[in-house]
Design a protein around this motif. Structure first.
Motif, short mmCIF file in Angstrom:
data_model
loop_
_atom_site.label_atom_id
_atom_site.label_comp_id
_atom_site.label_asym_id
_atom_site.label_seq_id
_atom_site.Cartn_x
_atom_site.Cartn_y
_atom_site.Cartn_z
N ASP A 120 131.64 85.41 36.40
CA ASP A 120 132.58 84.30 36.53
C ASP A 120 132.55 83.69 37.92
N ASN A 121 132.30 84.51 38.92
CA ASN A 121 132.17 84.02 40.30
C ASN A 121 131.38 85.06 41.09
N PRO A 122 130.07 84.89 41.19
CA PRO A 122 129.24 85.91 41.85
C PRO A 122 129.52 86.07 43.34
N ILE B 281 136.27 90.51 41.92
CA ILE B 281 136.70 91.88 42.16
C ILE B 281 135.52 92.83 42.00
N GLU B 282 134.61 92.51 41.11
CA GLU B 282 133.38 93.29 40.98
C GLU B 282 132.57 93.23 42.27
N LYS B 283 132.51 92.05 42.91
CA LYS B 283 131.79 91.90 44.18
C LYS B 283 132.48 92.70 45.29
N MET B 284 133.83 92.77 45.24
CA MET B 284 134.56 93.58 46.23
C MET B 284 134.04 95.02 46.25
N GLU B 285 133.89 95.57 45.07
CA GLU B 285 133.42 96.95 44.95
C GLU B 285 132.04 97.10 45.56
N LYS B 286 131.18 96.13 45.30
CA LYS B 286 129.81 96.15 45.83
C LYS B 286 129.82 96.07 47.36
N VAL B 287 130.67 95.20 47.91
CA VAL B 287 130.73 95.03 49.35
C VAL B 287 131.28 96.29 50.02
N LEU B 288 132.31 96.90 49.43
CA LEU B 288 132.86 98.15 49.97
C LEU B 288 131.81 99.25 49.98
#
Length: 563
Positions: free
Chosen positions: A414-416, A420-427
């Motif tokens: 929905d927004n790469p 919130i999925e990207k948050m997990e990746k960045v963390l």
């Protein structure tokens, strides 16, 4: 990106002694019924602290301020030296010595100040001493004159006769013939070096609560105001202490504020200096400076930010200067520093390779000056795969979003860029990429649908605050959290927030790493329970090793106490 608060503390620091030779001494500072090691260094080649002397952070014993130059002895020696001078004194010249003292423990035989010459002592040719003694707690000022004999090796010494304790301050030594003050020492405003070490930072991390909250660029005017008993913060950064003159390496911080940072064994303190741009409304940089550019910083144009100009951040001299500034911040007691706009987009149109090279050289120069026991944090926003990570030990994830009245997308599809999925990746990325101590300051922004203050405590925002707080506690080794207003909620300040009651949840310390159940669902075991998160739209249940069943609702952050 974040607009730095332009609060520059106008503290006049008077330094009369030359900063040439370092004298190291260890002291103890009591905090929470435990003794912590603190190393202080007095930078001067004119005064030496001798065996019976010590320098410490103790406002209760000081003559004024927070620092005390203390003499104390309780052994069997008759004379114990506290402080001495290394000043060239002229033979046959008259000198006036003035100082303030406070008796901490009345001496058996008193205290004395002597003009001592080894050559004169060999000939048994002594100068008369000044002796004094008072009741405990008494503070007095003394001035006296002595004319030296014909010897060229005199020094002035402050001594304890047998046993006793005192504090000394406000020393002035004047040459009578010229009226010139040749040396002075003001303990409350002299240069001290406070050793920020691996152990001191480790202690502050170990003392953080279950949910460590941070305060970014607070709007307060002193260090004291940023952290209170009612609303404690485990990580704070500020612009307080940054000199108005950009080329200055002096840290403008009062001794009381430096003492405050050192005695607080629960909070990490960072300072936020400029690295790529300047604000002429608040900063001073002459046009003749090699770092001056008449180049407007375009990302700040027509925005909430004041007029901003680019610094000549590619120059090697600038990198060296930032290293010297960082060392000054460390010596004053800060645990580290944070750079805003820490990305290749900070170059005002310069290509990625140029900006990246400058950022790498800046961090390399700083590390050469301060070592690895100093936190270097960047505001990385949503960025991953940053080559500067090899020099960084902290990452501020200011996860901005463009629309105030909407939350983050749930999934990358929905927004790469901002999900919130990207948050997990960045963390996950920054937790593996950083140096020790791997500090991650995880800031997410709330949903503002009406009144931005009232919306802080809406059910929707509390739900997301718990979800993101759980992610900050479970994924990183050392995660810190803030659920903040959107930058656009108000023009006056950023990072304002509600201090939620659940921030004070006490589950003790983490006793496991992150345990992944499935994509988007994980937990971490604590001494008194677990913290878990579910960033998906699907409810999930799982069992712990002891058979405890955990049920996680969609978009839930769970803080569960288990007896």
């Amino acid at each position: 990106m974040k607009k730095t608060n332009f609060i520059f503390l106008s503290i006049l620091i008077l330094i009369s002694a030359c900063a040439c030779r370092q004298y190291n001494l260890e002291t103890k500072v009591s905090h929470n019924n435990a003794e912590e090691d603190t190393r202080l260094v007095l930078d001067t080649d004119l005064f030496f602290i001798e065996e019976a002397g010590s320098l410490s952070l103790n406002p209760g014993e000081s003559v004024s301020g927070s620092y005390v130059l203390k003499g104390s002895y309780h052994g069997a020696k008759t004379y114990s030296e506290v402080l001495s001078t290394n000043i060239p004194l002229k033979p046959n010249e008259e000198y006036e010595v003035s100082f303030t003292y406070k008796i901490l423990e009345k001496a058996d035989k008193g205290f004395e100040v002597t003009f001592y010459s080894e050559k004169a002592a060999k000939e048994n040719n002594w100068m008369p001493n000044l002796e004094f003694n008072d009741e405990n707690g008494e503070k007095k000022k003394i001035s006296f004159k002595r004319r030296l004999k014909n010897y060229d090796d005199y020094k002035i010494s402050w001594n304890i006769i047998q046993r006793g304790s005192l504090a000394i301050d406000n020393i002035s030594i004047k040459e009578s013939s010229s009226g010139k003050i040749i040396a002075s020492l003001d303990v409350g405003s002299s240069i001290f070096k406070i050793d920020v070490s691996h152990e001191s930072i480790k202690t502050k991390i170990e003392n953080k609560p279950t949910i460590p909250v941070f305060n970014a660029w607070g709007t307060k005017e002193t260090i004291d105001d940023c952290d209170t008993e009612q609303n404690p913060y485990s990580l704070i950064w500020t612009s307080i202490g940054i000199p108005k003159e950009i080329e200055s390496i002096k840290t403008e911080l009062s001794s009381n504020e430096s003492y405050r940072m050192q005695k607080d064994k629960n909070t990490i303190y960072l300072i936020s200096p400029q690295w790529n741009c300047r604000y002429p409304d608040y900063d001073v940089l002459p046009k003749t400076s090699p770092f001056y550019l008449d180049e407007v910083f375009k990302p700040h144009e027509n925005s909430e930010y004041p007029k901003t100009f680019v610094l000549n951040f590619e120059k090697e001299e600038w990198h060296n200067l930032l290293g010297k500034k960082a060392l000054s911040y460390k010596n004053t007691g800060f645990d580290g520093l944070i750079f805003d706009w820490w990305s290749d987009e900070a170059g005002n149109g310069r290509n990625k390779e140029r900006v990246q090279k400058a950022r790498l050289n800046i961090l390399k120069s700083i590390r050469e000056k301060v070592g690895n026991d100093f936190i270097l944090m960047g505001n990385v926003n949503w960025t991953i795969n940053d080559p500067t990570s090899k020099y960084l030990s902290g990452a501020f994830m200011e996860l901005w979003k463009p629309e105030l009245n909407k939350g983050y997308a749930l999934y990358n599809k929905d927004n790469p860029e901002m999900s919130i999925e990207k948050m997990e990746k960045v963390l996950l990325y920054w937790n593996q990429a950083l140096q020790w101590p791997k500090l991650i300051a995880f800031e997410t922004w709330k949903i503002t649908e009406g009144n931005y203050i009232e919306d802080r405590v809406s059910k929707k925002n509390i739900k997301y605050a718990k979800l993101f707080a759980a992610m900050a506690c479970v994924i990183p080794d050392n995660g810190y959290f803030l659920y903040a207003d959107n930058n656009g909620d108000t023009e006056s300040s950023d990072h304002e927030h509600e201090y939620y009651d659940f921030y004070k949840t006490d589950l003790g310390k983490a006793v496991s790493g992150m345990v992944k159940i499935k994509e988007g669902i994980a937990y971490k075991i604590y001494q008194k329970g677990i913290i878990a998160y579910n960033r998906t739209e699907t409810e999930e249940s799982f069992k712990l090793a002891d058979g405890t069943k955990i049920n996680l609702k969609p978009l839930e952050g769970l803080f569960l106490k288990i007896q």
